[in-house]
Design a protein around this motif. Sequence first.
Motif, mmCIF file in Angstrom:
data_model
loop_
_atom_site.group_PDB
_atom_site.id
_atom_site.type_symbol
_atom_site.label_atom_id
_atom_site.label_comp_id
_atom_site.label_asym_id
_atom_site.label_seq_id
_atom_site.Cartn_x
_atom_site.Cartn_y
_atom_site.Cartn_z
ATOM 1 N N LYS A 1 -21.384 -0.213 28.735
ATOM 2 C CA LYS A 1 -20.163 0.451 28.245
ATOM 3 C C LYS A 1 -18.975 -0.046 29.038
ATOM 4 N N LEU A 2 -17.937 -0.474 28.326
ATOM 5 C CA LEU A 2 -16.719 -0.913 29.010
ATOM 6 C C LEU A 2 -15.706 0.215 28.979
ATOM 7 N N GLY A 3 -15.158 0.536 30.129
ATOM 8 C CA GLY A 3 -14.177 1.613 30.207
ATOM 9 C C GLY A 3 -12.767 1.079 30.219
ATOM 10 N N PRO A 4 -11.796 1.920 30.627
ATOM 11 C CA PRO A 4 -10.383 1.537 30.619
ATOM 12 C C PRO A 4 -10.118 0.313 31.480
ATOM 13 N N GLY A 5 -9.243 -0.546 31.023
ATOM 14 C CA GLY A 5 -8.798 -1.668 31.832
ATOM 15 C C GLY A 5 -9.622 -2.920 31.678
ATOM 16 N N LEU A 6 -10.658 -2.884 30.834
ATOM 17 C CA LEU A 6 -11.506 -4.073 30.666
ATOM 18 C C LEU A 6 -11.493 -4.516 29.210
ATOM 19 N N LEU A 7 -11.595 -5.817 29.031
ATOM 20 C CA LEU A 7 -11.553 -6.378 27.683
ATOM 21 C C LEU A 7 -12.721 -7.341 27.534
ATOM 22 N N HIS A 8 -13.425 -7.204 26.440
ATOM 23 C CA HIS A 8 -14.564 -8.085 26.179
ATOM 24 C C HIS A 8 -14.077 -9.270 25.358
ATOM 25 N N ILE A 9 -14.290 -10.453 25.875
ATOM 26 C CA ILE A 9 -13.960 -11.641 25.108
ATOM 27 C C ILE A 9 -15.270 -12.276 24.679
ATOM 28 N N PRO A 10 -15.605 -12.265 23.393
ATOM 29 C CA PRO A 10 -16.896 -12.789 22.950
ATOM 30 C C PRO A 10 -17.016 -14.260 23.299
ATOM 31 N N PRO A 11 -18.177 -14.794 23.572
ATOM 32 C CA PRO A 11 -19.445 -14.076 23.463
ATOM 33 C C PRO A 11 -19.778 -13.239 24.703
ATOM 34 N N ASN A 12 -19.538 -13.744 25.904
ATOM 35 C CA ASN A 12 -20.050 -12.950 27.021
ATOM 36 C C ASN A 12 -19.182 -13.011 28.265
ATOM 37 N N SER A 13 -17.864 -12.879 28.101
ATOM 38 C CA SER A 13 -17.052 -12.738 29.308
ATOM 39 C C SER A 13 -16.241 -11.453 29.216
ATOM 40 N N ILE A 14 -15.995 -10.884 30.382
ATOM 41 C CA ILE A 14 -15.232 -9.636 30.464
ATOM 42 C C ILE A 14 -14.035 -9.880 31.374
ATOM 43 N N VAL A 15 -12.849 -9.490 30.892
ATOM 44 C CA VAL A 15 -11.612 -9.737 31.623
ATOM 45 C C VAL A 15 -10.953 -8.401 31.916
ATOM 46 N N SER A 16 -10.362 -8.295 33.102
ATOM 47 C CA SER A 16 -9.616 -7.062 33.378
ATOM 48 C C SER A 16 -8.194 -7.223 32.852
ATOM 49 N N THR A 17 -7.635 -6.147 32.340
ATOM 50 C CA THR A 17 -6.273 -6.214 31.799
ATOM 51 C C THR A 17 -5.277 -5.534 32.718
ATOM 52 N N VAL A 18 -5.762 -4.901 33.776
ATOM 53 C CA VAL A 18 -4.884 -4.201 34.714
ATOM 54 C C VAL A 18 -5.291 -4.539 36.137
ATOM 55 N N ALA A 19 -4.458 -4.114 37.087
ATOM 56 C CA ALA A 19 -4.810 -4.295 38.484
ATOM 57 C C ALA A 19 -5.422 -3.007 38.990
ATOM 58 N N GLY A 20 -6.587 -3.096 39.608
ATOM 59 C CA GLY A 20 -7.218 -1.883 40.116
ATOM 60 C C GLY A 20 -8.555 -2.173 40.740
ATOM 61 N N ARG A 21 -9.288 -1.097 40.970
ATOM 62 C CA ARG A 21 -10.568 -1.188 41.653
ATOM 63 C C ARG A 21 -11.676 -1.090 40.608
ATOM 64 N N LEU A 22 -12.644 -1.994 40.697
ATOM 65 C CA LEU A 22 -13.736 -1.991 39.722
ATOM 66 C C LEU A 22 -14.755 -0.921 40.092
ATOM 67 N N CYS A 23 -15.090 -0.053 39.141
ATOM 68 C CA CYS A 23 -16.092 0.977 39.389
ATOM 69 C C CYS A 23 -17.252 0.777 38.429
ATOM 70 N N THR A 24 -18.439 1.031 38.913
ATOM 71 C CA THR A 24 -19.614 0.896 38.048
ATOM 72 C C THR A 24 -20.475 2.141 38.162
ATOM 73 N N ASP A 25 -21.169 2.442 37.091
ATOM 74 C CA ASP A 25 -22.100 3.565 37.096
ATOM 75 C C ASP A 25 -23.430 3.047 36.546
ATOM 76 N N ASN A 26 -24.440 2.972 37.399
ATOM 77 C CA ASN A 26 -25.709 2.388 36.968
ATOM 78 C C ASN A 26 -26.458 3.280 35.994
ATOM 79 N N LYS A 27 -26.345 4.604 36.181
ATOM 80 C CA LYS A 27 -27.080 5.526 35.305
ATOM 81 C C LYS A 27 -26.583 5.456 33.873
ATOM 82 N N LYS A 28 -25.252 5.416 33.744
ATOM 83 C CA LYS A 28 -24.685 5.383 32.389
ATOM 84 C C LYS A 28 -24.521 3.957 31.892
ATOM 85 N N ASN A 29 -24.811 2.992 32.757
ATOM 86 C CA ASN A 29 -24.599 1.582 32.448
ATOM 87 C C ASN A 29 -23.153 1.343 32.016
#
Lengths: 292, 244
Positions: free
Chosen positions: B27-55
């Motif tokens: 799941k991609l949350g706020p501030g991230l953009l998926h560029i197909p096929p498989n790259s993810i780009v941030s659209t803002v400046a900030g701290r990357l957070c991840t949640d393993n349980k919710k993926n």
Amino acid sequence: MPRELGPSLNERQFFLQALKEEVRIDSRGFGDFRAIQLDFGDEYGVSDVRIGKTRVLTNITAEVTTPFPDRPFDGPFTITTSLSAMASPSFSGPPSETEVLLARLLEKTLRRSGALDTESLCLIAGRAVFSIRADVHVLSHDGNLTDAACLGVVAALRHFRRGDSEVKGEDVKVFTMAEREGVALSLLHYPLCVTFSFYEGEVVLVDATLSEEQMREGSCTIGMNKHGEVCQIAKLGGAPVDAVILLSCSNLALRHVERMSKVMEERLLEDAKRRYKGGIKAEPSSENARVP
Amino acid sequence: MAADPILLPGDYLDPKVLPSHPSKALKLGPGLLHIPPNSIVSTVAGRLCTDNKKNAVWVEYNSGRYIPVVDDLVIATIHHSATDFYYASISDYSSNAILPNLSFEGASRKSRPQLAPGALVYARITLANKHMDLELECVSASTGKSDGLGPLTGGMVFSVSLAMARRLMLPKPGEQGQLVLLEELGAAGASFEIAVGRNGRVWVDSKSVKSTLAIGNMIQRTDQEGWMVEKQRIMAKRMAKEIS
């Protein structure tokens, strides 16, 4: 069109209750100003006033123009205010009441009290005068724009240097700053504004923040110089105020004006020291510095 | 938390930092953009957070404008009322949200709360579409209980940054958001009620005007001056002594 939200009912009740207990939301005293910060730009005639989160930038410019036919000896002095959407989104669109009132109050305080000696701006009677223009830009609005803008304009006028000029017959030559040292404007006195906000008929607050301004019942702006000479009193509508309260306001205004004048003087002095390069001794000379 | 990478706009995400879950889709949350096929780009400046349980992965950043999202809790101000709805505003210069008269606990046609313009409500967002009016509710639709939502009486509202509002609402603010202020205040014996709205507003009520102001100002200063955990502890203890 959705507009700015005023304070909610809870905030109003809480604020009035706090006033009864003699507390202000930002825990200042009723008669206290927020911290005042005054800075000058690299160029002459640029001042930057910060009172709390309110920030006003003033720029003074001069140019040679022909005077108005009915006042051949007077240089025009205009004050323009611009309240951009950067200060607060409510300022977008045509000039609001706040903007018009601010410009009028500044005119009343500075122009009509004759703070700037406009006759000293005359170069050739009826033909050429310096016209002085003050642009007031509000960068951030957190209440008490009038006091900040007035301090900004007066400080900028004192800081400003116009180009030196020479009149030869019909020709006027204005020198650049590199050619000749600039000339300070001739100011006769330095009027400043202090705004009072009234609540519940009794409580008087100085230097209200934006939310305090939104909740006030009436306000009054007193313009005076540090010698205690009142230049103007503007009480534009709002709840009626007892005359005795107004008198005590003008006494308090004098104290604040004295303090603000002192800050202004100190900052001007510091700026002058910063700009002083050593006077005539530091001028470039043909002598070889290594030979005594 | 210290290991969280800082992103700038346009940064490509390293696939190694992404959480890996056997079954759930990422799941991609706020501030991230998926560029197909498989790259993810941030659209803002900030701290990357991840949640393993919710993926899930998102960027934590401070922005100026509140963008409503379904299930957010907000503090709304009643603007005016119509026959079946209250119109409430959750931020300046945005269109009003709709709060049905009957979406309060125990409300019926006969008995429903009377709210004057300017009153505050703590509400949950139930509908947030780009080109439609927001919808709010003050009652859980499934249980019929208010769960703490509803009109807020008394107290004072303080504005904080959106990042601070999110930090205050974390399940474990001390561990996840370096925020121990409220817990320390409570432990030191200060009693107060608090409601945090995701729209950057915090409502505080306590027994006296002075303590409410002190708590509110402390939350604002923690936000603006970036108090660290130690400083929060010291200040909370000092203040709890003053107001109790």
